[in-house]
Design a protein around this motif. Structure first.
Motif, PDB file in Angstrom:
ATOM      1  N   TYR A 150       0.820  -1.359   0.032  1.00  0.00           N
ATOM      2  CA  TYR A 150       0.026  -0.004   0.002  1.00  0.00           C
ATOM      3  C   TYR A 150       1.015   1.171   0.013  1.00  0.00           C
ATOM      4  O   TYR A 150       1.902   1.313   0.718  1.00  0.00           O
ATOM      5  CB  TYR A 150      -0.902   0.015   1.286  1.00  0.00           C
ATOM      6  N   SER A 151       0.481   2.221  -0.693  1.00  0.00           N
ATOM      7  CA  SER A 151       1.202   3.548  -0.844  1.00  0.00           C
ATOM      8  C   SER A 151       0.095   4.651  -0.627  1.00  0.00           C
ATOM      9  O   SER A 151      -0.816   4.595  -1.260  1.00  0.00           O
ATOM     10  CB  SER A 151       1.914   3.418  -2.074  1.00  0.00           C
ATOM     11  N   LYS A 152       0.610   5.730  -0.051  1.00  0.00           N
ATOM     12  CA  LYS A 152      -0.146   7.057  -0.161  1.00  0.00           C
ATOM     13  C   LYS A 152       0.018   7.729  -1.325  1.00  0.00           C
ATOM     14  O   LYS A 152      -0.716   8.589  -1.526  1.00  0.00           O
ATOM     15  CB  LYS A 152       0.289   7.970   1.177  1.00  0.00           C
ATOM     16  N   ASP A 229      -2.301   2.776 -10.327  1.00  0.00           N
ATOM     17  CA  ASP A 229      -3.867   3.276 -10.997  1.00  0.00           C
ATOM     18  C   ASP A 229      -4.216   3.955  -9.713  1.00  0.00           C
ATOM     19  O   ASP A 229      -3.730   3.919  -8.612  1.00  0.00           O
ATOM     20  CB  ASP A 229      -4.635   2.184 -11.374  1.00  0.00           C
ATOM     21  N   ASP A 230      -5.577   4.726  -9.899  1.00  0.00           N
ATOM     22  CA  ASP A 230      -6.017   5.292  -9.022  1.00  0.00           C
ATOM     23  C   ASP A 230      -7.255   4.673  -7.865  1.00  0.00           C
ATOM     24  O   ASP A 230      -7.793   5.457  -7.333  1.00  0.00           O
ATOM     25  CB  ASP A 230      -6.697   6.958  -9.463  1.00  0.00           C
ATOM     26  N   ILE A 231      -7.135   3.466  -7.999  1.00  0.00           N
ATOM     27  CA  ILE A 231      -7.979   2.704  -7.228  1.00  0.00           C
ATOM     28  C   ILE A 231      -7.509   2.682  -5.744  1.00  0.00           C
ATOM     29  O   ILE A 231      -6.428   2.412  -5.527  1.00  0.00           O
ATOM     30  CB  ILE A 231      -8.260   1.304  -7.616  1.00  0.00           C
ATOM     31  N   THR A 232      -8.212   3.065  -4.822  1.00  0.00           N
ATOM     32  CA  THR A 232      -7.789   3.031  -3.403  1.00  0.00           C
ATOM     33  C   THR A 232      -8.663   2.035  -2.541  1.00  0.00           C
ATOM     34  O   THR A 232      -9.715   1.904  -2.748  1.00  0.00           O
ATOM     35  CB  THR A 232      -7.765   4.559  -2.823  1.00  0.00           C
ATOM     36  N   THR A 233      -7.860   1.721  -1.374  1.00  0.00           N
ATOM     37  CA  THR A 233      -8.576   1.333  -0.251  1.00  0.00           C
ATOM     38  C   THR A 233      -8.229   1.875   0.919  1.00  0.00           C
ATOM     39  O   THR A 233      -6.889   1.944   1.393  1.00  0.00           O
ATOM     40  CB  THR A 233      -7.878  -0.354  -0.177  1.00  0.00           C
ATOM     41  N   TYR A 237      -3.318   3.597  -2.058  1.00  0.00           N
ATOM     42  CA  TYR A 237      -3.184   2.891  -3.519  1.00  0.00           C
ATOM     43  C   TYR A 237      -2.554   1.524  -3.081  1.00  0.00           C
ATOM     44  O   TYR A 237      -1.833   1.557  -2.224  1.00  0.00           O
ATOM     45  CB  TYR A 237      -2.287   3.811  -4.459  1.00  0.00           C
ATOM     46  N   SER A 238      -2.781   0.738  -4.018  1.00  0.00           N
ATOM     47  CA  SER A 238      -2.103  -0.751  -3.717  1.00  0.00           C
ATOM     48  C   SER A 238      -1.484  -1.243  -5.102  1.00  0.00           C
ATOM     49  O   SER A 238      -1.968  -0.815  -6.207  1.00  0.00           O
ATOM     50  CB  SER A 238      -3.360  -1.755  -3.209  1.00  0.00           C
ATOM     51  N   PHE A 239      -0.597  -2.002  -4.872  1.00  0.00           N
ATOM     52  CA  PHE A 239       0.174  -2.818  -5.694  1.00  0.00           C
ATOM     53  C   PHE A 239       0.555  -4.194  -5.452  1.00  0.00           C
ATOM     54  O   PHE A 239       1.114  -4.381  -4.340  1.00  0.00           O
ATOM     55  CB  PHE A 239       1.252  -1.911  -6.187  1.00  0.00           C
TER      56      PHE A 239
END
Length: 313
Positions: A150-152, A229-233, A237-239
């Motif tokens: 996860y990243s801000k 991408d710009d999908i967040t949880t 953001y996640s990868f």
């Protein structure tokens, strides 16, 4: 309609059906009957790159050594065309009867994994990440898992190892429900890179409009692939990334199926604290150096990309 016209019409329908069903095919398997009643299975591969084919035999009759016959076979296709295997008749005076189906996958099955390679974390140098393990339901983590970060910020993602981009694909995920309680799908983009030893790297969660690579492109360690991408949880953001290869379970006889699975590789990564494996819920700081980047380069590539002790990707 005359008998000859009916025959021509039937052949036309059969040919048309085969053509329609195979318009998007890259691999074809054909069966050839020889004068001695043996049968040879051949293949044609119409696209560059590694593929493997699975062939399933059904309703087999009059085959020699039938007790050793498997229901499914899997083969790596290394050339544009060739022979896969041959069936010999138990009774040479009679024909072999069998039907078959086949499917193909881009990649290599049962490759010889090179565990000496040191991978790079797929983030910018000095980026601090916390690695979480993501697993599949009812699959042991020693068989398959990927790494979740996860990243801000929407970070740039880099290649972990030299390879060739063999696939760029979108897949749907379930997102929040709308006002009517219906689940709205979101789409994520995944880049697959094939390595020299037949393993693949999956980079999942990229913005399809911000990719820096294309199909069949060679990438190098720490070369840019794309932006998250710009999908967040929960506002982050996640990868996800993973290194894996295809394998089949122990050979089974005609009465059972062989199962093709993805088996994860848990490689060693170069981090700021040294070369180590990634552990769940541990923190790592991304880094790179010339030996890690050049370990699979040719002399020409080293001269091009590592001249004057500087790295330009």
């Amino acid at each position: 309609m005359t008998r000859n016209l009916l025959l021509v019409f039937a052949i036309f329908i059969l040919f048309s059906t085969e053509r329609m069903s195979s318009q998007n095919q890259k691999v074809f398997v054909t069966r050839v009957k020889n004068l001695d009643n043996s049968i040879v299975f051949n293949y044609i591969k119409e696209e560059v790159g590694s593929y493997f084919v699975e062939i399933e035999l059904e309703k087999v009759q009059n085959v020699a050594d039938s007790t050793t016959l498997k229901r499914k076979y899997a083969f790596n296709l290394n050339e544009k065309s060739g022979t896969l295997f041959k069936l010999l008749p138990a009774n040479e005076k009679k024909e072999i009867f069998c039907s078959y189906t086949f499917s193909f996958t881009k990649g290599t099955i049962n490759p010889k994994v090179d565990y000496s390679i040191n991978y790079l974390l797929p983030f910018q140098k000095n980026k601090s990440i916390r690695v979480l393990e993501s697993k599949r339901f009812n699959v042991k983590p020693e068989v398959w898992k990927n790494y979740l970060v996860y990243s801000k910020t929407r970070d740039t993602i880099f290649a972990m190892r030299k390879g060739i981009v063999i696939d760029i694909r979108k897949f749907a995920i379930t997102n929040v429900a709308d006002a009517n309680g219906q689940s709205l799908p979101d789409y994520r983009t995944e880049v697959i890179v094939e390595h020299a030893d037949g393993t693949n790297a999956s980079y999942s969660g990229l913005d399809e409009k911000s990719l820096f690579v294309s199909l069949n492109q060679t990438v190098y360690p720490h070369s840019r692939l794309g932006i998250m991408d710009d999908i967040t949880t929960n506002g982050e953001y996640s990868f996800r990334f993973n290194v894996y290869y295809f394998t089949n379970e122990d050979s089974e006889r005609l009465s059972s199926n062989n199962k093709i699975i993805q088996r994860s590789v848990m490689p060693f990564f170069l981090a700021q604290d040294g070369i180590q494996k990634l552990n769940n819920e541990n923190n790592f700081i991304a880094t790179y150096n010339d030996p890690a980047i050049s370990q699979e380069m040719t002399e020409e590539e080293k001269e091009k990309y590592l001249s004057k002790n500087s790295i330009h990707f």
